[in-house]
Design a protein around this motif. Structure first.
Motif, PDB file in Angstrom:
ATOM      1  N   UNK A  49       6.791  15.555  -4.137  1.00 44.21           N
ATOM      2  CA  UNK A  49       6.934  14.551  -2.862  1.00 44.21           C
ATOM      3  C   UNK A  49       5.394  15.284  -2.055  1.00 44.21           C
ATOM      4  N   UNK A  50       5.378  16.579  -2.217  1.00 43.54           N
ATOM      5  CA  UNK A  50       4.398  17.322  -1.568  1.00 43.54           C
ATOM      6  C   UNK A  50       2.411  16.525  -1.565  1.00 43.54           C
ATOM      7  N   UNK A  51       2.465  16.762  -3.771  1.00 43.55           N
ATOM      8  CA  UNK A  51       1.542  16.445  -4.142  1.00 43.55           C
ATOM      9  C   UNK A  51       1.627  14.760  -3.198  1.00 43.55           C
ATOM     10  N   UNK A  52       2.295  13.853  -3.645  1.00 41.94           N
ATOM     11  CA  UNK A  52       2.351  12.558  -2.991  1.00 41.94           C
ATOM     12  C   UNK A  52       1.645  12.431  -2.006  1.00 41.94           C
ATOM     13  N   UNK A  53       1.995  12.768  -0.985  1.00 38.61           N
ATOM     14  CA  UNK A  53       1.541  12.824   0.002  1.00 38.61           C
ATOM     15  C   UNK A  53      -0.033  14.162   0.393  1.00 38.61           C
ATOM     16  N   UNK A  54      -0.093  14.648   0.002  1.00 34.51           N
ATOM     17  CA  UNK A  54      -1.244  15.008  -0.411  1.00 34.51           C
ATOM     18  C   UNK A  54      -2.260  13.793  -0.826  1.00 34.51           C
ATOM     19  N   UNK A  55      -1.983  13.975  -1.837  1.00 35.76           N
ATOM     20  CA  UNK A  55      -2.736  12.082  -2.144  1.00 35.76           C
ATOM     21  C   UNK A  55      -3.243  11.509  -1.233  1.00 35.76           C
ATOM     22  N   UNK A 285       7.622   2.351   6.151  1.00 38.71           N
ATOM     23  CA  UNK A 285       7.060   4.401   5.576  1.00 38.71           C
ATOM     24  C   UNK A 285       7.807   4.073   4.551  1.00 38.71           C
ATOM     25  N   UNK A 286       9.229   3.980   4.453  1.00 38.37           N
ATOM     26  CA  UNK A 286      10.226   3.854   2.985  1.00 38.37           C
ATOM     27  C   UNK A 286       8.756   2.674   1.609  1.00 38.37           C
ATOM     28  N   UNK A 287       9.445   1.619   2.645  1.00 37.51           N
ATOM     29  CA  UNK A 287       8.719   0.820   1.895  1.00 37.51           C
ATOM     30  C   UNK A 287       7.516   1.319   0.836  1.00 37.51           C
ATOM     31  N   UNK A 288       6.166   1.963   2.154  1.00 39.39           N
ATOM     32  CA  UNK A 288       5.063   2.165   1.243  1.00 39.39           C
ATOM     33  C   UNK A 288       5.360   3.734   0.573  1.00 39.39           C
ATOM     34  N   UNK A 289       6.088   4.457   0.599  1.00 38.34           N
ATOM     35  CA  UNK A 289       6.244   5.399  -0.051  1.00 38.34           C
ATOM     36  C   UNK A 289       6.941   5.028  -1.345  1.00 38.34           C
ATOM     37  N   UNK A 290       8.005   4.204  -1.111  1.00 31.47           N
ATOM     38  CA  UNK A 290       8.305   3.827  -3.278  1.00 31.47           C
ATOM     39  C   UNK A 290       7.065   2.724  -3.914  1.00 31.47           C
ATOM     40  N   UNK A 291       6.422   2.351  -2.750  1.00 28.88           N
ATOM     41  CA  UNK A 291       5.110   1.815  -3.703  1.00 28.88           C
ATOM     42  C   UNK A 291       4.286   2.670  -4.313  1.00 28.88           C
ATOM     43  N   UNK A 292       3.793   3.622  -3.251  1.00 27.87           N
ATOM     44  CA  UNK A 292       2.549   4.596  -4.120  1.00 27.87           C
ATOM     45  C   UNK A 292       3.896   5.824  -5.238  1.00 27.87           C
ATOM     46  N   UNK A 299       7.005   5.470 -14.834  1.00 24.40           N
ATOM     47  CA  UNK A 299       8.292   6.058 -15.602  1.00 24.40           C
ATOM     48  C   UNK A 299       9.791   6.973 -15.408  1.00 24.40           C
ATOM     49  N   UNK A 300       9.521   7.614 -13.562  1.00 24.38           N
ATOM     50  CA  UNK A 300      10.654   7.685 -13.487  1.00 24.38           C
ATOM     51  C   UNK A 300      11.676   7.761 -11.575  1.00 24.38           C
ATOM     52  N   UNK A 301      12.392   7.651 -11.061  1.00 20.21           N
ATOM     53  CA  UNK A 301      12.139   7.175  -9.420  1.00 20.21           C
ATOM     54  C   UNK A 301      11.788   8.312  -9.000  1.00 20.21           C
ATOM     55  N   UNK A 302      11.780   7.826  -7.941  1.00 21.18           N
ATOM     56  CA  UNK A 302      11.576   9.312  -6.609  1.00 21.18           C
ATOM     57  C   UNK A 302      13.015   9.803  -6.482  1.00 21.18           C
ATOM     58  N   UNK A 303      13.799  10.692  -6.019  1.00 14.81           N
ATOM     59  CA  UNK A 303      14.351  11.486  -5.460  1.00 14.81           C
ATOM     60  C   UNK A 303      14.623  11.381  -3.656  1.00 14.81           C
ATOM     61  N   UNK A 343       8.626   8.884   8.540  1.00  9.71           N
ATOM     62  CA  UNK A 343       9.392   9.672   7.629  1.00  9.71           C
ATOM     63  C   UNK A 343      10.207   8.437   6.109  1.00  9.71           C
ATOM     64  N   UNK A 344       9.649   9.343   5.568  1.00 10.51           N
ATOM     65  CA  UNK A 344      10.615   8.854   4.097  1.00 10.51           C
ATOM     66  C   UNK A 344      12.141   8.997   4.360  1.00 10.51           C
TER      67      UNK A 344
END
Length: 381
Positions: A49-55, A285-292, A299-303, A343-344
Motif C-alpha cells: 500500500x505504501x509503495x502504491x501511494x508512492x507511485x 478514493x476507495x474506487x480509485x485505489x481499487x482501480x489502481x 493477480x491478487x486482491x488488496x486487503x 482515505x482508503x
C-alpha cells in the motif's frame, strides 16, 4: 599541468555542489515494517500500500520523495533499531510504521525521543500513542474495535455467553481481548472461559476442549490470521458449533486458504474497506485505489491492511504539503491538525490523543470468500 589540476578541482566542486542540491531536493520518508518473521505477511501487505501511494504521489512541492524501507523483522528490539537507523543514518523527516502494536510501541519510543513524526499503520493498541507528541496512527484503536465486536456478538450473533482465546505474549491480543470482555459484560453478556496460548503455538486442543465444555455462544479470538485459522480448524474438528469472532489481524486472504471450510461463517472487525464491498458504500478514493491496485497487481486482491499503508503515506504526504516544509516539527503540527482526510480505510480525523477517528467494518466469510458485511460508525465526538 597546474591548469588541468585547477580545472579538475573546479569540476569536482561543481559536481559536489550539484550533489548537495540534488539531495536538498529529495524528501526522505522512512518505512519500518515486518518484512520477515511472524508478522511478515501483514507487513508486506502494508508495504504494498505504501509503495502504491508512492507511485501515485512521487513528489511533493516539486521535490522527489524517496522511501527508505527497513525490515523490523517482527521483533521489538529490531523495531527500535530500525527507527534509530532511519533517523540517525538516513536523516528521514517522517516515518511510516508499523504493523504490530508491540513493534510500534518500541519504535515509537525512539521516534518520540528524537522528535521525528511517526504514523502507525494498523497498530491499534491505545498505548502506541499514549502520552506521545510525535506518534500518530491512521487506524482506529482497540477500545472502539472491542466495543464494536461485542456489540456485533450481542445484536447480530445473539450471543449471551462468550469464551476467549488470547495470545498472551502479544499486546494487541491481550488489549483487544480485554476491551471485548469489558463491553460484552456491559451489554449483559457473560464470559464463561478465558484461555491463553503463546506466539508460534500450533496445537490448541487443550484450550479448545476446555472452551467447548463451557458451551459458549461465541468464541472471540483476537489472533493473527494464521494462528486464528488453525484455531478455527481445530475447533471444528473437535465438534465446536459456536460462532467465532475475531479482530482486524484476521483480515488476510491467506486466512481462508489455511482454514478451509472451517472458517465459513467467521466474522471479524476490520478497517472499513474491501475490494468487494458494495459500490454504493465505496467512496471515490476507495474506487480509485481499487482501480489502481487492479492495474498494478492484477493477480491478487488488496486487503484492508494495504489501505492502511496507503493512508499512512497520504497522511504524511498531505502534512508535508500543508506545512510547506520538511521540518519534523512543522510536519508534526500539520499531522495533528488533520481533519476529514479522505482515505482508503475511511475519512481520517486525528484527535487530541493522536488517534484516527474513523469507522470500522464487519467482514464475514461466505462461500469461501471474505465479504464486506457492514460499516460501524466511529463513536460520537
Amino acid at each position: 599541468m597546474k591548469v588541468a589540476k585547477r580545472f579538475a578541482l573546479a569540476l569536482a566542486v561543481v559536481f559536489a555542489a550539484a550533489g548537495i542540491a540534488a539531495a536538498a531536493e529529495t524528501v526522505k520518508i522512512g518505512v519500518y515494517l515486518p518484512i520477515t518473521g511472524g508478522n511478515a505477511v501483514g507487513g508486506q501487505l502494508e508495504l504494498d500500500g505504501v509503495n502504491l501511494a508512492h507511485k501515485q504521489y512521487p513528489e511533493v512541492d516539486g521535490k522527489k520523495i524517496e522511501l527508505v524501507v527497513v525490515d523490523n523483522k517482527s521483533d521489538k528490539v529490531e523495531a527500535a533499531n530500525a527507527v534509530k537507523r532511519l533517523i540517525e543514518r538516513e536523516k528521514v523527516c517522517a516515518i511510516i510504521g508499523t504493523y504490530g502494536s508491540s513493534l510500534a510501541m518500541a519504535g515509537g519510543e525512539v521516534a518520540e525521543k528524537a522528535g521525528v513524526p511517526m504514523v502507525g499503520t494498523s497498530c491499534t493498541n491505545p498505548l502506541v500513542t499514549q502520552g506521545k507528541k510525535y506518534v500518530f496512527r491512521v487506524c482506529f484503536i482497540d477500545p472502539f474495535q472491542g466495543a464494536g465486536a461485542a456489540n456485533f456478538a450481542v445484536t447480530e450473533l445473539k450471543a449471551k455467553t462468550a469464551a476467549m482465546l488470547i495470545e498472551v505474549t502479544e499486546d494487541y491480543s491481550v488489549g483487544l481481548g480485554n476491551f471485548f470482555k469489558q463491553n460484552f459484560v456491559k451489554l449483559g453478556g457473560e464470559v464463561v472461559s478465558v484461555m491463553n496460548y503463546q506466539k508460534g503455538d500450533q496445537d490448541f486442543t487443550a484450550q479448545l476442549t476446555e472452551i467447548i465444555s463451557k458451551n459458549p455462544d461465541v468464541l472471540y479470538i483476537p489472533a493473527n490470521f494464521a494462528e486464528g485459522a488453525i484455531i478455527m480448524r481445530q475447533a471444528r474438528e473437535l465438534g465446536a458449533t459456536f460462532s467465532i469472532l475475531g479482530g482486524d489481524a484476521m483480515d488476510n486472504p491467506e486466512m481462508v486458504s489455511i482454514g478451509g471450510d472451517s472458517v465459513e461463517g467467521f466474522s471479524y472487525t476490520s478497517f472499513a474497506y474491501s475490494p468487494n464491498m458494495p459500490e454504493k458504500l465505496m467512496s471515490d478514493i476507495q474506487k480509485q485505489f481499487t482501480k489502481q491496485w487492479r492495474e498494478a497487481y492484477p493477480d491478487k486482491d488488496p486487503a484492508a491492511l494495504t489501505g492502511c499503508g496507503y493512508d499512512a503515506y497520504l497522511l504524511i504526504y498531505n502534512a508535508i504539503k500543508n506545512a510547506k516544509s520538511t521540518d519534523p516539527e512543522k510536519i508534526t503540527a500539520a499531522i495533528a491538525a488533520t481533519k476529514d482526510m479522505p482515505g482508503v480505510t475511511g475519512t481520517t480525523t486525528i484527535n487530541a490523543t493522536h488517534d484516527a477517528e474513523k469507522p470500522i467494518g464487519i467482514i464475514r466469510v461466505e462461500n469461501g470468500k471474505q465479504v464486506f458485511h457492514a460499516i460501524v460508525d466511529a463513536p460520537a465526538k
